[in-house]
Design an enzyme around this catalytic site. Structure first.
Site, PDB file in Angstrom:
ATOM      1  N   GLY A  53       0.854  -1.102   0.010  1.00  0.00           N
ATOM      2  CA  GLY A  53      -0.064  -0.015  -0.150  1.00  0.00           C
ATOM      3  C   GLY A  53       0.839   1.139   0.008  1.00  0.00           C
ATOM      4  N   PHE A  54       0.245   2.431   0.044  1.00  0.00           N
ATOM      5  CA  PHE A  54       0.770   3.644   0.065  1.00  0.00           C
ATOM      6  C   PHE A  54       1.776   3.895   1.168  1.00  0.00           C
ATOM      7  CE2 PHE A  54      -0.337   8.093   1.823  1.00  0.00           C
ATOM      8  CZ  PHE A  54       0.727   8.814   0.932  1.00  0.00           C
ATOM      9  N   ILE A  55       1.325   3.846   2.444  1.00  0.00           N
ATOM     10  CA  ILE A  55       2.362   4.233   3.549  1.00  0.00           C
ATOM     11  C   ILE A  55       3.175   2.799   3.611  1.00  0.00           C
ATOM     12  CG2 ILE A  55       2.256   4.826   6.059  1.00  0.00           C
ATOM     13  CD1 ILE A  55      -0.365   5.910   5.799  1.00  0.00           C
ATOM     14  N   TYR A 110     -15.731   3.093   9.546  1.00  0.00           N
ATOM     15  CA  TYR A 110     -14.239   3.230   9.574  1.00  0.00           C
ATOM     16  C   TYR A 110     -13.633   3.495  10.907  1.00  0.00           C
ATOM     17  CZ  TYR A 110      -9.468   4.519   8.328  1.00  0.00           C
ATOM     18  OH  TYR A 110      -7.928   4.580   8.339  1.00  0.00           O
ATOM     19  N   LYS A 148     -11.360   1.539  13.618  1.00  0.00           N
ATOM     20  CA  LYS A 148      -9.655   1.686  14.122  1.00  0.00           C
ATOM     21  C   LYS A 148      -9.911   1.961  15.564  1.00  0.00           C
ATOM     22  CE  LYS A 148      -7.466   1.613  10.306  1.00  0.00           C
ATOM     23  NZ  LYS A 148      -6.212   0.696  10.302  1.00  0.00           N
TER      24      LYS A 148
END
Ligand SMILES: NC(=O)c1ccc[n+]([C@@H]2O[C@H](COP(=O)([O-])OP(=O)(O)OC[C@H]3O[C@@H](n4cnc5c(N)ncnc54)[C@H](O)[C@@H]3O)[C@@H](O)[C@H]2O)c1
Length: 321
Positions: free
Chosen positions: A10-12, A152, A156
């Site tokens: 993924g991105f991070i 979401y 979390k």
């Protein structure tokens, strides 16, 4: 160090893995290539990582108990850095059970597997969205964060609380990182900066939901990665939460569009749309805890970060479309 990094494609995760490899760590990555955005973008993210001799990328699901067990059996990890998950507020609105399963059950199972194999250090990617409607700006980690505005955010926060219980009953050492709208090269294609950039570049109108005055504490990915690496190096017993924000003034949607339009050298056209349920109006991080404990000091402001994003976008095109 030897680390298990979930969400590595993924991105991070891909930026983090590159940083860890560059300083000499060994990285085993797990990622399911979730179809939330195209596999091609994730394969591109992994190019430098797959080629590295100290990296191994495993394709699979954090919910696959047998696979996760096998990874830990071969592992010998110093810590787990858990970034895999379903991201994004809006897509969660219609899929609460799916978000709960991946983000809460997936995190719980991963932590259980870590403990079963003697890995007692766990870094978890959480989100500024957990502050929801309950926090006063700037958001501090001491806020109760018990009024999430989306499935979401609820997933979390729930995962944070499960991890906290495992600190208590099983002696897991947990550091929770609450990322504030991370951006930069490879940003997920549905996130505002990437989607707006594509729209301006292709002379399409930008859909702005609500008044355009909503603001975000944007965090450059290089800074978020620095904070994460610092947290990995310092993780110990107990439970800690750190905000990783951009460290300067929040940016409104209108300001964002102006920065992008300037960096691209193209005019922007805005199309107003109704507000979306679930979106938080403003996010602003109190980063004093991260500054003090992690030496966290974000360096890239929004103008510079957008310039870097646009340079990447120009080279790699509108990935994700
Ligand atoms: N980008 C942000 O602004 C931001 C802000 C707050 C929190 N976060 C959190 O940070 C983490 C990374 O975010 P990102 O922006 O890099 O998202 P991303 O979607 O680019 O990366 C997440 C990765 O997890 C993988 N994944 C999803 N479900 C999986 C599963 N069941 N098993 C294995 N892998 C799975 C995906 O394939 C993806 O590659 C996420 O947990 C996200 O919720 C991100």
């Amino acid at each position: 160090m030897k680390l298990l990094v979930t969400g590595i494609a993924g991105f991070i995760g891909s930026h983090l893995a590159e940083r860890l490899l560059a300083r000499g760590d060994t990285v085993v990555g797990l990622d399911s290539f979730d179809p939330f955005y195209p596999r091609a973008a994730k394969e591109k993210n992994l190019e430098g990582i797959r080629a590295h001799e100290s990296a191994r990328v495993i394709e699979g699901d954090i919910l696959d108990e047998a696979l996760v067990d096998e990874i830990f059996r071969e592992g010998g990890f110093d810590a787990v850095v858990h970034l895999a998950g379903l991201a994004g507020v809006r897509p969660s609105l219609g899929a609460p059970a799916r978000y709960q399963r991946v983000n809460v059950e997936g995190t719980t199972r991963l932590a259980e597997a870590a403990l079963a194999h003697g890995v007692r250090r766990f870094v978890f990617a959480s989100s500024s969205s957990v502050y929801g409607a309950s926090a006063r700006a700037p958001f501090a980690e001491s806020e109760r964060a018990d009024e999430p505005l989306s499935p979401y955010a609820a997933s979390k926060r729930s995962a944070e609380l499960v991890l906290r219980s495992l600190v208590h009953v099983r002696g897991l050492g947990v550091t929770v990182l609450r990322y504030f709208t991370v951006y930069g090269p490879r940003q997920r294609p549905e996130m505002a900066i990437h989607a707006f950039c594509r729209a301006i570049d292709q002379s399409r109108p930008i859909p702005i939901h609500g008044s355009g005055s909503a603001s975000r504490d944007y965090t450059y990915v290089g800074d978020a990665v620095s904070g994460t690496v610092s947290a990995i190096d310092r993780i110990d017993e107990g439970f800690r939460i750190y905000n990783l924000g951009g460290g300067s003034q929040p940016t409104t949607l209108f300001q964002l569009v102006t920065h992008l339009s300037r960096a691209l050298g193209k005019p922007a056209r805005i199309e107003h749309r109704p507000e979306v349920v679930g979106d938080v109006q403003h996010t602003v991080a109190d980063i004093s805890a991260a500054r003090e404990a992690l030496g966290y000091a974000p360096e890239v402001d929004i103008r510079e970060g957008i310039a870097r994003f646009v340079a990447w976008y120009r080279e790699h095109g509108a990935a994700g479309e």
